[in-house]
Design a protein around this motif. Structure first.
Motif, PDB file in Angstrom:
ATOM      1  N   LEU A  85       0.830  -1.203   0.000  1.00  0.00           N
ATOM      2  CA  LEU A  85       0.000   0.000   0.000  1.00  0.00           C
ATOM      3  C   LEU A  85       0.864   1.252   0.000  1.00  0.00           C
ATOM      4  O   LEU A  85       0.510   2.252  -0.598  1.00  0.00           O
ATOM      5  N   ILE A  86       1.989   1.181   0.681  1.00  0.00           N
ATOM      6  CA  ILE A  86       2.911   2.312   0.674  1.00  0.00           C
ATOM      7  C   ILE A  86       4.307   1.800   0.317  1.00  0.00           C
ATOM      8  O   ILE A  86       4.593   0.613   0.465  1.00  0.00           O
ATOM      9  N   LYS A  87       5.129   2.708  -0.177  1.00  0.00           N
ATOM     10  CA  LYS A  87       6.462   2.317  -0.656  1.00  0.00           C
ATOM     11  C   LYS A  87       7.514   2.493   0.427  1.00  0.00           C
ATOM     12  O   LYS A  87       7.460   3.451   1.180  1.00  0.00           O
ATOM     13  N   PRO A  88       8.487   1.593   0.479  1.00  0.00           N
ATOM     14  CA  PRO A  88       9.591   1.815   1.407  1.00  0.00           C
ATOM     15  C   PRO A  88      10.407   3.039   0.959  1.00  0.00           C
ATOM     16  O   PRO A  88      10.479   3.311  -0.239  1.00  0.00           O
ATOM     17  N   ASP A  89      11.003   3.748   1.917  1.00  0.00           N
ATOM     18  CA  ASP A  89      11.891   4.854   1.558  1.00  0.00           C
ATOM     19  C   ASP A  89      13.315   4.356   1.362  1.00  0.00           C
ATOM     20  O   ASP A  89      14.101   4.944   0.629  1.00  0.00           O
ATOM     21  N   THR A  90      13.649   3.282   2.080  1.00  0.00           N
ATOM     22  CA  THR A  90      14.956   2.652   1.864  1.00  0.00           C
ATOM     23  C   THR A  90      14.736   1.147   1.788  1.00  0.00           C
ATOM     24  O   THR A  90      13.711   0.642   2.233  1.00  0.00           O
ATOM     25  N   GLY A  91      15.712   0.451   1.258  1.00  0.00           N
ATOM     26  CA  GLY A  91      15.656  -1.006   1.228  1.00  0.00           C
ATOM     27  C   GLY A  91      14.596  -1.540   0.279  1.00  0.00           C
ATOM     28  O   GLY A  91      14.035  -0.794  -0.528  1.00  0.00           O
ATOM     29  N   SER A  92      14.340  -2.839   0.374  1.00  0.00           N
ATOM     30  CA  SER A  92      13.372  -3.439  -0.544  1.00  0.00           C
ATOM     31  C   SER A  92      12.694  -4.651   0.073  1.00  0.00           C
ATOM     32  O   SER A  92      13.197  -5.259   1.016  1.00  0.00           O
ATOM     33  N   ILE A  93      11.536  -4.963  -0.471  1.00  0.00           N
ATOM     34  CA  ILE A  93      10.762  -6.113  -0.025  1.00  0.00           C
ATOM     35  C   ILE A  93      10.471  -6.977  -1.245  1.00  0.00           C
ATOM     36  O   ILE A  93      10.068  -6.458  -2.283  1.00  0.00           O
ATOM     37  N   THR A  94      10.712  -8.270  -1.128  1.00  0.00           N
ATOM     38  CA  THR A  94      10.358  -9.177  -2.215  1.00  0.00           C
ATOM     39  C   THR A  94       9.406 -10.221  -1.664  1.00  0.00           C
ATOM     40  O   THR A  94       9.695 -10.841  -0.638  1.00  0.00           O
TER      41      THR A  94
ATOM     42  N   GLU B  17       8.244 -21.838  -9.564  1.00  0.00           N
ATOM     43  CA  GLU B  17       7.029 -22.423  -9.010  1.00  0.00           C
ATOM     44  C   GLU B  17       5.782 -21.760  -9.575  1.00  0.00           C
ATOM     45  O   GLU B  17       4.672 -22.052  -9.139  1.00  0.00           O
ATOM     46  N   ASN B  18       5.996 -20.824 -10.475  1.00  0.00           N
ATOM     47  CA  ASN B  18       4.908 -20.064 -11.063  1.00  0.00           C
ATOM     48  C   ASN B  18       4.173 -19.205 -10.054  1.00  0.00           C
ATOM     49  O   ASN B  18       3.000 -18.885 -10.225  1.00  0.00           O
ATOM     50  N   LEU B  19       4.845 -18.879  -8.965  1.00  0.00           N
ATOM     51  CA  LEU B  19       4.238 -17.953  -8.025  1.00  0.00           C
ATOM     52  C   LEU B  19       4.538 -16.544  -8.505  1.00  0.00           C
ATOM     53  O   LEU B  19       5.656 -16.260  -8.922  1.00  0.00           O
ATOM     54  N   PRO B  20       3.544 -15.675  -8.466  1.00  0.00           N
ATOM     55  CA  PRO B  20       3.847 -14.294  -8.836  1.00  0.00           C
ATOM     56  C   PRO B  20       4.785 -13.694  -7.793  1.00  0.00           C
ATOM     57  O   PRO B  20       4.659 -13.972  -6.605  1.00  0.00           O
ATOM     58  N   THR B  21       5.763 -12.948  -8.263  1.00  0.00           N
ATOM     59  CA  THR B  21       6.703 -12.325  -7.331  1.00  0.00           C
ATOM     60  C   THR B  21       6.599 -10.817  -7.458  1.00  0.00           C
ATOM     61  O   THR B  21       6.600 -10.289  -8.559  1.00  0.00           O
ATOM     62  N   VAL B  22       6.475 -10.148  -6.316  1.00  0.00           N
ATOM     63  CA  VAL B  22       6.449  -8.692  -6.357  1.00  0.00           C
ATOM     64  C   VAL B  22       7.661  -8.161  -5.603  1.00  0.00           C
ATOM     65  O   VAL B  22       8.179  -8.802  -4.697  1.00  0.00           O
ATOM     66  N   HIS B  23       8.079  -7.011  -6.048  1.00  0.00           N
ATOM     67  CA  HIS B  23       9.252  -6.396  -5.462  1.00  0.00           C
ATOM     68  C   HIS B  23       8.932  -4.936  -5.181  1.00  0.00           C
ATOM     69  O   HIS B  23       8.518  -4.216  -6.076  1.00  0.00           O
ATOM     70  N   TYR B  24       9.048  -4.545  -3.920  1.00  0.00           N
ATOM     71  CA  TYR B  24       8.759  -3.155  -3.563  1.00  0.00           C
ATOM     72  C   TYR B  24      10.043  -2.458  -3.161  1.00  0.00           C
ATOM     73  O   TYR B  24      10.788  -2.986  -2.347  1.00  0.00           O
ATOM     74  N   SER B  25      10.259  -1.278  -3.719  1.00  0.00           N
ATOM     75  CA  SER B  25      11.400  -0.497  -3.282  1.00  0.00           C
ATOM     76  C   SER B  25      11.101   0.978  -3.493  1.00  0.00           C
ATOM     77  O   SER B  25      10.021   1.346  -3.929  1.00  0.00           O
ATOM     78  N   PHE B  26      12.090   1.800  -3.165  1.00  0.00           N
ATOM     79  CA  PHE B  26      11.890   3.245  -3.282  1.00  0.00           C
ATOM     80  C   PHE B  26      11.842   3.699  -4.731  1.00  0.00           C
ATOM     81  O   PHE B  26      11.448   4.814  -5.028  1.00  0.00           O
ATOM     82  N   GLU B  27      12.265   2.835  -5.642  1.00  0.00           N
ATOM     83  CA  GLU B  27      12.378   3.267  -7.028  1.00  0.00           C
ATOM     84  C   GLU B  27      11.030   3.604  -7.660  1.00  0.00           C
ATOM     85  O   GLU B  27      10.019   2.993  -7.357  1.00  0.00           O
TER      86      GLU B  27
END
Lengths: 409, 298
Positions: A85-94, B17-27
């Protein structure tokens, strides 16, 4: 690596306390995103603080991670980032796999519409089609136990009924990762048990959980590991018992920083006043920490303003989640004793401390023989219990509140 | 369960495994605007049923608590018509002769204007109403806007019905281009939406924006040929022709009653510009969404 579903790497999030500045930063950040000039923000701008900082952990398939921490420790912020819902300001989440959330139960409910209509609405908000909802509709109504009022407007429902319906709908999903925010403690006891059963079922089918809760027993029951959070950071990820202990000692540190009020809040009829409650070890020294299995006494120092007799004393021990653990009443023990004006101590000696590690509080009451309350002190004192022999407790897997003394045969 | 939709600030990677992967970052997720746009439309398609459910929810809820129901859709349009008919016939104001009887002229004009105003308002209204859900659950935000568009379409359809008795009563013949009336309405909605959607990211943060919209639309109505025919000369003429809503109102009305309109080419240009702004607005909205949510608080 392949069964790691959630990977959090040095995640940080900044918030701003001042609303105007916060809105302005929001506008600037949006613009930066649009112009593609957003960078990792490792420094705080004026007025900002770290709502989350240096958050790193991994969650494997079928695992359950608990998050515990004081209000404002950053648990919900972390969940929101995990939920995208919100973005991290640093680092990352997978995150690998579908993410579900037991948050905001009954989102999108319209109070004017009937329960039946709202099931379809809430279900659609959670991403299900009408057909899929129709297939599980009876299960939902059955689970929520509201057959009678399913065609009544939701605003005629009690809050408990609304939450039950919301939980029933949301928990029909079968995600790979489920985020749970303080929603397992809804409804009455019977419903709570159903919630747990549902969660265990999902866990058995391979769903991983991240659970936010203030209830230590809940976390102990559900979680494989618990992360203790304070001021936006994870202090430690540990076994539930250890993490909860850390949480409580952090809480106490916080409390002890506050100045002690000159006179503790108490009720008094005028002729008896509870002055103080304290613990004494076997050798008579005052203490605030005891070990499981140890002998100790709870002492109650009272002041009498006139001569009284036939008093009844009662000590109540509560766990940190305010569950009454034990009541120790004096009964007619002091029937014949005369209490003269001045201060006197009465005490109760426990042969063995049957409490497991954790924080506890004591409430003290003095009544007359017919039960008339003469004095009462609600939060007379708090004390902590340490594991006397952590090895033994660990080996036997003792969790909960009470140490059970006995043997297998 | 359906696959989790892929919202912005996440990249889509397939894995073994055909699982959707999401990646969240500041970008910023704007590295590929075309891809982002594709994702938005995929989400809208995937959640089309939600848009429909939300649309019917709001409709049902709105009318279940009302006895007069649809009457409230007609009331403002009819009121504007009656007031201006009265002002004109009692010569409080003096309005140049119109191509069709004045009451019908005002009625059609205010109908088109109401649609335009509603389209400008709707995106911000839809977003505000959805905020509590959007700040807690992952739902494509455009579904709420789309259900708002549904509401506009529904209302304009119901409102248009009032034209039938009025046109019959006043014996006004329809032009051959009358079916294009609906095309005109569609262009009006599209242009209104594009303005409204573009204002959401700022409007969600600052309430000044909704005030500006309100005041602006109040002004705009009198600067558009809603209750009077377009002035042919002078300062007023220039002012009215600068209003982007002018061609929309005039052409849509002319298509219904005249057949041809001198403003048709302007209307085309405005509609094309509106479509481009709308697409741009969709991207801006998606990109800004997490920023808007984080500033909403918990």
């Amino acid at each position: 690596m392949s069964d790691v579903l959630v990977h959090c790497d040095d995640v940080g999030k900044k918030f701003c306390r001042d609303l105007r500045t916060s809105l302005w930063y929001g506008l600037r950040d949006s613009a930066a995103d649009l112009l593609r000039i957003s960078r990792a923000q490792n420094t705080l701008r004026s007025g900002e603080f770290w709502a989350n900082k240096h958050i790193s952990f991994e969650l494997k398939r079928g695992e359950c991670l608990g998050l515990i921490g004081h209000n404002g420790a950053g648990k919900t912020t972390l969940l929101k980032m995990l939920n995208g819902l919100i973005k991290p300001d640093t680092g990352s989440i997978t995150i690998r796999g579908r993410v579900g959330a037991l948050i905001a139960l009954g989102a999108g409910f319209n109070p004017v519409l009937t329960g039946r209509e709202n099931v379809y609405i809430n279900s659609a908000v959670l991403g299900r089609t009408r057909r899929e909802t129709a297939a599980v509709f009876d299960d939902i109504v059955d689970f929520a136990d509201i057959e009678d009022s399913i065609d009544a407007p939701v605003r005629t429902y009690s809050s408990g009924m609304q939450v039950r319906l919301g939980f029933a709908i949301a928990s029909q999903l079968q995600p790979d990762v489920l985020l749970v925010d303080e929603v397992l403690a809804v409804g009455d006891n019977a419903f709570q048990k159903k919630c747990y059963d549902r969660v265990y079922e999902m866990k058995a089918r391979g769903t991983s959980f991240i659970v936010v809760s203030h209830n230590p027993y809940q976390l102990e029951r559900l979680c494989d590991r618990v992360a203790t959070m304070a001021h936006g950071t994870i202090l430690k990820v540990a076994a539930p018992k250890e993490a909860i202990h850390l949480y409580h000692s952090e809480q106490q540190k916080k409390q002890s920083r506050k100045p002690v009020p000159a006179s503790l809040p108490q009720e008094s009829s005028g002729n008896v006043r509870i002055h103080k409650v304290h613990l004494e070890t076997d050798n008579g020294s005052e203490t605030k920490t005891i070990s499981t299995g140890e002998t100790f006494s709870i002492c109650m120092e009272c002041e009498y303003f006139e001569q009284v007799s036939d008093l009844r004393f009662r000590l109540m021990v509560y766990s940190m989640s305010n569950v009454l653990i034990a009541t120790i009443g004096s009964g007619s023990h002091f029937e014949t004793r005369q209490f003269v004006p001045g201060r006197t101590i009465v005490g109760f000696q426990l042969e063995t401390c049957g409490l497991l590690a954790g924080e506890y509080s004591i409430e003290a009451v003095v009544t007359s023989a017919i039960g008339l309350q003469l004095a009462r002190m609600n939060d007379a004192m708090t004390f902590s219990v340490e594991s006397h022999n952590p090895k033994v407790i660990e080996q036997t897997g003792a969790t909960g509140v009470i140490f059970v003394n006995g043997h297998w045969f | 369960m359906k696959d989790q939709s892929v919202l912005n600030h996440s990249t889509f990677v397939a894995d073994s495994e055909n699982l959707p992967t999401v990646h969240y970052s500041f970008e910023s997720e704007l590295r590929r605007p075309d891809k982002l746009l594709a994702v938005i439309f995929q989400d809208l398609w995937k959640f089309r049923e939600l848009s429909w459910v939300l649309f019917t929810r709001d409709l049902k809820a709105q009318y279940r608590q009302s006895y007069l129901g649809y009457f409230w859709l007609f009331a403002p349009v009819v009121a504007t018509t009656i007031i201006w008919f009265f002002l004109n016939s009692s010569q409080v104001v003096d309005i140049r002769e119109t191509s069709i009887p004045y009451p019908a002229y005002v009625l059609v004009g205010s109908l088109i204007w109401t649609v335009f105003a509603a389209s400008v308002h709707q995106p911000l209204l839809s977003f505000s109403a959805a905020q509590s859900v959007l700040s807690k659950l992952r739902v494509p935000p455009e579904t709420f806007i789309l259900s708002g568009v549904g509401k506009i379409l529904f209302e304009v359809f119901i409102r248009s019905l009032i034209l039938i008795p009025v046109f019959l009563l006043l014996k006004i013949p329809l032009a051959v281009t009358a079916p294009l009336f609906f095309v005109g309405l569609a262009c009006t909605i599209l242009t209104g939406l594009s303005i409204g959607l573009l204002l959401v990211p700022v409007g969600a943060l600052y309430t000044d924006v909704s005030r500006i919209i309100e005041v602006g639309l109040g002004f705009g109505m009198y600067l558009a040929p809603v209750i009077y025919p377009p002035p042919v000369s002078g300062f007023a003429s220039r002012l009215v022709s600068l209003n982007p809503a002018t061609p929309l109102v005039v052409v849509t009305r002319d298509w219904l009653t005249q057949g041809h309109s001198p403003y048709a080419s302007q209307m085309m240009m405005i509609s094309i510009a509106g479509s481009l702004v709308l697409v741009f607005g969709l991207i801006v909205f998606r990109i800004a969404l997490p920023r808007l949510i984080e500033r909403q608080g918990m």
